[in-house]
Design a protein around this motif. Structure first.
Motif, PDB file in Angstrom:
ATOM      1  N   VAL A  54       0.834  -1.209   0.000  1.00 16.81           N
ATOM      2  CA  VAL A  54       0.000   0.000   0.000  1.00 16.81           C
ATOM      3  C   VAL A  54       0.866   1.256   0.000  1.00 16.81           C
ATOM      4  CG1 VAL A  54      -1.654   1.362   1.364  1.00 16.81           C
ATOM      5  CG2 VAL A  54      -1.976  -1.106   1.103  1.00 16.81           C
ATOM      6  N   VAL A  55       0.477   2.235  -0.829  1.00 15.86           N
ATOM      7  CA  VAL A  55       1.156   3.534  -0.848  1.00 15.86           C
ATOM      8  C   VAL A  55       0.113   4.642  -0.907  1.00 15.86           C
ATOM      9  CG1 VAL A  55       3.248   2.671  -1.969  1.00 15.86           C
ATOM     10  CG2 VAL A  55       1.373   3.564  -3.370  1.00 15.86           C
ATOM     11  N   GLU A  56       0.534   5.824  -0.494  1.00 13.93           N
ATOM     12  CA  GLU A  56      -0.280   7.034  -0.661  1.00 13.93           C
ATOM     13  C   GLU A  56       0.323   7.839  -1.799  1.00 13.93           C
ATOM     14  OE1 GLU A  56      -2.990   8.159   1.130  1.00 13.93           O
ATOM     15  OE2 GLU A  56      -3.071   6.286   2.289  1.00 13.93           O
ATOM     16  N   ARG A  61      -5.102   6.603  -1.587  1.00 12.10           N
ATOM     17  CA  ARG A  61      -4.523   5.324  -1.176  1.00 12.10           C
ATOM     18  C   ARG A  61      -4.593   4.347  -2.336  1.00 12.10           C
ATOM     19  NH1 ARG A  61      -6.108   0.352   0.957  1.00 12.10           N
ATOM     20  NH2 ARG A  61      -4.863  -0.439   2.707  1.00 12.10           N
ATOM     21  N   LEU A  62      -3.444   3.734  -2.660  1.00 17.63           N
ATOM     22  CA  LEU A  62      -3.373   2.701  -3.680  1.00 17.63           C
ATOM     23  C   LEU A  62      -2.962   1.390  -3.024  1.00 17.63           C
ATOM     24  CD1 LEU A  62      -1.324   4.627  -6.421  1.00 17.63           C
ATOM     25  CD2 LEU A  62      -3.810   4.394  -6.308  1.00 17.63           C
ATOM     26  N   SER A  63      -3.562   0.291  -3.437  1.00 27.00           N
ATOM     27  CA  SER A  63      -3.208  -1.007  -2.849  1.00 27.00           C
ATOM     28  C   SER A  63      -1.804  -1.440  -3.243  1.00 27.00           C
ATOM     29  CB  SER A  63      -4.226  -2.076  -3.271  1.00 27.00           C
ATOM     30  OG  SER A  63      -4.141  -2.319  -4.666  1.00 27.00           O
ATOM     31  N   ALA A  64      -1.281  -0.874  -4.303  1.00 25.20           N
ATOM     32  CA  ALA A  64       0.090  -1.138  -4.755  1.00 25.20           C
ATOM     33  C   ALA A  64       0.550   0.072  -5.562  1.00 25.20           C
ATOM     34  CB  ALA A  64       0.147  -2.407  -5.608  1.00 25.20           C
ATOM     35  N   LEU A 282      15.143   2.958  -7.384  1.00 26.07           N
ATOM     36  CA  LEU A 282      15.848   4.128  -7.900  1.00 26.07           C
ATOM     37  C   LEU A 282      15.265   5.442  -7.393  1.00 26.07           C
ATOM     38  CD1 LEU A 282      16.465   3.074 -11.612  1.00 26.07           C
ATOM     39  CD2 LEU A 282      18.225   3.441  -9.866  1.00 26.07           C
ATOM     40  N   GLY A 283      14.036   5.379  -6.833  1.00 23.71           N
ATOM     41  CA  GLY A 283      13.467   6.581  -6.248  1.00 23.71           C
ATOM     42  C   GLY A 283      12.058   6.921  -6.655  1.00 23.71           C
ATOM     43  N   ALA A 284      11.474   6.194  -7.609  1.00 20.01           N
ATOM     44  CA  ALA A 284      10.099   6.468  -8.002  1.00 20.01           C
ATOM     45  C   ALA A 284       9.133   6.143  -6.864  1.00 20.01           C
ATOM     46  CB  ALA A 284       9.728   5.656  -9.240  1.00 20.01           C
ATOM     47  N   VAL A 285       7.990   6.806  -6.868  1.00 23.75           N
ATOM     48  CA  VAL A 285       6.951   6.548  -5.867  1.00 23.75           C
ATOM     49  C   VAL A 285       5.965   5.500  -6.373  1.00 23.75           C
ATOM     50  CG1 VAL A 285       5.071   7.587  -4.521  1.00 23.75           C
ATOM     51  CG2 VAL A 285       7.186   8.866  -4.923  1.00 23.75           C
ATOM     52  N   VAL A 286       5.617   5.594  -7.639  1.00 22.08           N
ATOM     53  CA  VAL A 286       4.764   4.591  -8.283  1.00 22.08           C
ATOM     54  C   VAL A 286       5.301   4.351  -9.688  1.00 22.08           C
ATOM     55  CG1 VAL A 286       2.675   5.177  -6.976  1.00 22.08           C
ATOM     56  CG2 VAL A 286       3.098   6.289  -9.173  1.00 22.08           C
ATOM     57  N   GLY A 287       4.869   3.250 -10.294  1.00 22.54           N
ATOM     58  CA  GLY A 287       5.191   2.964 -11.679  1.00 22.54           C
ATOM     59  C   GLY A 287       3.925   2.842 -12.488  1.00 22.54           C
ATOM     60  N   SER A 288       4.069   2.854 -13.803  1.00 23.56           N
ATOM     61  CA  SER A 288       2.887   2.652 -14.645  1.00 23.56           C
ATOM     62  C   SER A 288       3.296   2.082 -15.989  1.00 23.56           C
ATOM     63  CB  SER A 288       2.103   3.959 -14.834  1.00 23.56           C
ATOM     64  OG  SER A 288       2.784   4.865 -15.681  1.00 23.56           O
ATOM     65  N   SER A 289       2.321   1.553 -16.684  1.00 22.74           N
ATOM     66  CA  SER A 289       2.554   0.940 -17.985  1.00 22.74           C
ATOM     67  C   SER A 289       1.281   1.032 -18.801  1.00 22.74           C
ATOM     68  CB  SER A 289       2.974  -0.521 -17.808  1.00 22.74           C
ATOM     69  OG  SER A 289       3.321  -1.099 -19.044  1.00 22.74           O
TER      70      SER A 289
END
Length: 362
Positions: A54-56, A61-64, A282-289
């Motif tokens: 979980v992250v904010e 709030r995101l489950s991942a 590397l420092g990202a908070v979230v990723g996407s694709s």
């Protein structure tokens, strides 16, 4: 009549993009993640069940730490695509963006955008409009947010695509003033989003100064919109598109350049949970694709959820093998950087040995 014609033209272009991405080779090479190694912890000292993904992010709030990046909109075929994506992120507690809403504002299929909030009432959804449209009229920002009741607005930077596209908007004068005006007037956070050519630190610092809340570095290594547009061009213009197929700054390098300036979304060639884990390390908070989800969205919502679980479970395996209970822990692990990524970082003045040990931003 001209506005209606533009809407038809834009809608047709969106359909072209869908068909090309589904049926042609469009990915560029080298993300930089190839030269990043997470250091294996032989005894993780945690149980797998302890791992919490979980992250904010921007107040949600995101489950991942994963979003489905902007794919499409503005054409009837996009309704099914965005509906299935929305159902999947709602079910799994994630988020997504929509394709450029210019098409919807010019008379393209509006349902292909509104369907997202209809089927994902609680998910993190970001609106999306191009910087050239913002420069022309900053009021389109608010219209884009209202169209889908968005949690944030992404202003996308696609000047590589615009430069190759036969009907591209090739202007950027007064860009920072326009972005600043949007940031001051909008009720939701503003993300500035590259679309495959990456981002460097000086741009990130300027964007922070005008009030931007987060960056999607959109690095090289995923979909090349120069490649996409090369299929739509003829003659020497198609050749130019192919010449710039691999233009841009790799995703991993873009993260390092920007992670300590603003919260970073890592997009560009993230194709599994291990790539996602490297991006976070590397420092990202979230990723996407985006691209891998296009075909899955046409197959159905279950297919989209299966791919999302593939990413998230791969992330959790990476976290377990590096002894990380949380995604924040993953940003503290020691890593190893080699190859071209190491060379480029050193040229830019980074102490790679220190970078491998500490990159934490609270």
């Amino acid at each position: 009549m001209r506005k209606k014609f533009r809407g038809v033209e834009t809608s047709k272009r969106k359909l072209d993009h869908i068909e090309i991405c589904l049926n042609r080779k469009v990915e560029s090479s080298y993300t930089g993640f190839e030269d990043v190694m997470l250091i294996h912890k032989s005894i993780p000292e945690i149980d797998f069940e302890e791992i919490d993904t979980v992250v904010e992010f921007l107040g949600k709030r995101l489950s991942a730490p994963f979003l489905i990046a902007s794919i499409t909109g503005g054409h009837p075929k996009a309704v099914e695509i965005n509906k299935n994506l929305a159902l999947a992120v709602e079910e799994l507690g994630l988020g997504m963006g929509v394709g450029s809403q210019r098409a919807g504002m010019e008379g393209g299929d509006l349902e292909s955008f509104t369907v997202v909030r209809d089927f994902a009432p609680n998910a993190f959804i970001y609106a999306n409009i191009g910087l050239p449209q913002i420069i022309k009229d900053v009021e389109v920002a608010e219209k884009a947010v209202e169209m889908i009741d968005a949690n944030a607005l992404a202003i996308h930077l696609n000047y590589l695509q615009e430069a190759i596209q036969p009907e591209g908007d090739k202007f950027s004068r007064n860009a920072y003033d326009a972005i600043e005006e949007v940031c001051k007037s909008l009720r939701v956070p503003v993300i500035v989003k590259e679309t495959g050519a990456g981002m460097v630190r000086d741009i990130a610092l300027k964007l922070k100064a005008v009030g931007v809340s987060a960056l999607d570095v959109g690095g090289k290594g995923g979909t090349s919109f120069s490649a996409v547009e090369s299929y739509r061009c003829e003659g020497y213009k198609a050749e130019i598109g192919r010449d710039f197929w691999d233009w841009g700054i790799p995703t991993a390098y873009s993260i390092v350049e920007c992670y300590d300036v603003l919260p970073v979304i890592a997009t560009g060639g993230i194709r599994n949970g291990l790539d996602l884990a490297k991006a976070l390390a590397l420092g990202a908070v979230v990723g996407s694709s985006a691209l891998p989800f296009l075909k899955r969205a046409l197959e159905g919502v279950e297919s989209v959820m299966e791919l999302l679980r593939y990413y998230i479970d791969g992330l959790k395996v990476s976290m377990f093998l590096t002894g990380c209970r949380s995604c924040k822990d993953l940003r503290k692990v020691e890593i190893f950087i080699s190859g071209r990524l190491k060379d480029w970082l050193e040229v830019r003045g980074y102490d790679v040995s220190k970078l491998c040990i500490a990159r934490v931003v609270e």
